[in-house]
Design an enzyme around this catalytic site. Structure first.
Site, PDB file in Angstrom:
ATOM      1  N   CYS A 119      41.252  41.954  43.454  1.00 48.58           N
ATOM      2  CA  CYS A 119      41.646  43.284  43.049  1.00 48.58           C
ATOM      3  C   CYS A 119      41.925  43.321  41.745  1.00 48.58           C
ATOM      4  O   CYS A 119      42.025  44.468  41.058  1.00 48.58           O
ATOM      5  CB  CYS A 119      42.737  43.567  44.077  1.00 48.58           C
ATOM      6  SG  CYS A 119      42.102  43.824  45.699  1.00 48.58           S
ATOM      7  N   HIS A 259      46.333  49.706  41.018  1.00 44.71           N
ATOM      8  CA  HIS A 259      45.451  49.164  41.900  1.00 44.71           C
ATOM      9  C   HIS A 259      45.407  50.026  43.081  1.00 44.71           C
ATOM     10  O   HIS A 259      46.811  50.056  43.587  1.00 44.71           O
ATOM     11  CB  HIS A 259      45.477  47.719  42.077  1.00 44.71           C
ATOM     12  CG  HIS A 259      44.558  47.085  43.403  1.00 44.71           C
ATOM     13  ND1 HIS A 259      43.344  47.649  43.597  1.00 44.71           N
ATOM     14  CD2 HIS A 259      44.887  46.558  44.403  1.00 44.71           C
ATOM     15  CE1 HIS A 259      43.018  47.264  44.639  1.00 44.71           C
ATOM     16  NE2 HIS A 259      43.908  46.347  45.182  1.00 44.71           N
ATOM     17  N   ASN A 289      40.765  51.198  49.436  1.00 47.28           N
ATOM     18  CA  ASN A 289      40.765  50.084  48.535  1.00 47.28           C
ATOM     19  C   ASN A 289      39.509  49.383  48.370  1.00 47.28           C
ATOM     20  O   ASN A 289      38.931  48.741  49.437  1.00 47.28           O
ATOM     21  CB  ASN A 289      42.027  48.860  49.094  1.00 47.28           C
ATOM     22  CG  ASN A 289      41.891  47.698  48.231  1.00 47.28           C
ATOM     23  OD1 ASN A 289      41.476  47.576  47.353  1.00 47.28           O
ATOM     24  ND2 ASN A 289      42.968  47.019  48.613  1.00 47.28           N
TER      25      ASN A 289
END
Length: 332
Positions: A119, A259, A289
């Site tokens: 990520c 994020h 996500n």
């Protein structure tokens, strides 16, 4: 313009999200969850899943094409000196996917490399590309793309509801403004939490082999509570350190783009850093996500309604599997 004076300006952004929308209702019905459970816990309403014939390179190329189109007819792809692809789901284990992406985008002769930073991958790729632009005076194209739907255990409510597929791209070019580009950065890792999120099989520790259970090649989240606690801590701490290195405070930031892990993590980091809602950019409700892709995808979507102006300061932060992450203060 000397290397000492050169900056790294954001010329254009691009993104791509697969056409297939997967709603919470579809997942909740399969898992036997109460209607509304997912949105209450994660802030996610739907996500995108790639079609069976789409690979990560396809997503990355479409995001890159949008960035190049937005850059205008005077920008020539063949002038790009570097293409960095942040991904955890490349087309193949070998070779890397970035050379194929560079070739199909017309970045002939550019350096091209994959970065597997989970990520946090976009932040590492952006930092690398920014340094390259300043050192060489050549443009660099940063793309983050993932197809996580093929790594999900769709019978596991912990991970099945969180992730989606997508890509985002950022085109950096040399600038006479030395402050343009990365103003402050702090990159971090927490190897003590190495196994909190993992795909157990496929590396040198445990190669592919006959007879493996099907879920060995899917993503496992061992302890969601620990992921939440450590991710919030890493993102908050890294953002504070990046701001300090830029000699800036939260009040100097024009837009905060964390994020897009889930709404609970985003909200916790936002509160600890003290950002008002009007400074926050988020796409988690509609795109979920997509790991490294979430920050550039969110930036690109936001830029359709809100053009980023030279001199504006953006703050990015992320944390993910490894654990690895960090934060970047970027001046447009």
């Amino acid at each position: 313009m000397t290397k000492k004076d050169m900056g790294s300006a954001l010329l254009a952004l691009g993104h791509y999200a697969p056409e297939r929308r997967v709603t919470n209702a579809e997942i909740e019905a399969r898992l036997g969850l109460e209607a509304g459970w997912t949105e209450r816990r994660t802030g996610i309403r739907e996500r995108r899943f790639a079609h069976a014939d789409e690979a990560v390179s396809d997503l990355a190329i479409k995001a890159g094409e949008m960035a190049l189109q937005r850059a205008g007819e005077t920008f020539k792809p063949e002038t790009i000196g570097l293409v960095v692809l942040a991904t955890s789901t490349p087309d193949h284990v070998l070779p890397p996917t970035a050379p194929l992406v560079a070739h199909r985008l017309g970045a002939t002769g550019a350096g091209a490399i994959d970065m597997a930073g989970a990520c946090g991958g976009f932040l590492y790729a952006l930092t690398f590309a920014d340094s390259f632009v300043r050192q060489t005076g050549q443009p660099a194209l940063v793309i983050a793309a993932n197809i996580l739907s093929r790594r999900l255990n769709l019978d596991d409510p912990v991970s099945a509801v969180l992730f989606g597929d997508g890509a985002g791209a950022a085109l950096l070019v040399p600038s006479p403004r030395g402050t343009a580009g990365v103003r402050g950065v702090h990159l971090a890792s927490d190897g003590a939490a190495y196994d909190l999120i993992q795909v157990p099989v496929g590396g040198s520790r445990r190669p592919f082999a006959d007879g493996l259970p099907a879920d060995a090649m899917l993503m496992h989240v061992r302890d969601g509570r620990a992921v939440f606690t450590r991710a919030v801590r890493m993102m908050t701490d890294a953002a504070q350190k990046a701001l300090a290195r830029a000699d800036l405070a939260s009040g100097d930031i024009d837009a905060f783009v964390p994020h897009q892990a889930n709404a609970r993590i985003i909200g916790a980091v936002q509160r600890q850093l003290g950002f008002a809602d009007d400074k926050m950019l988020s796409t988690v409700s509609l795109y979920a996500n997509s790991s490294a892709a979430t920050i550039p995808l969110t930036l690109s979507i936001a830029s359709q309604d809100r053009a980023f102006k030279p001199g504006e300061r953006l703050l990015f932060c992320a944390a993910g599997a490894g654990l690895t992450g960090g934060a970047v203060v970027f001046e447009v």
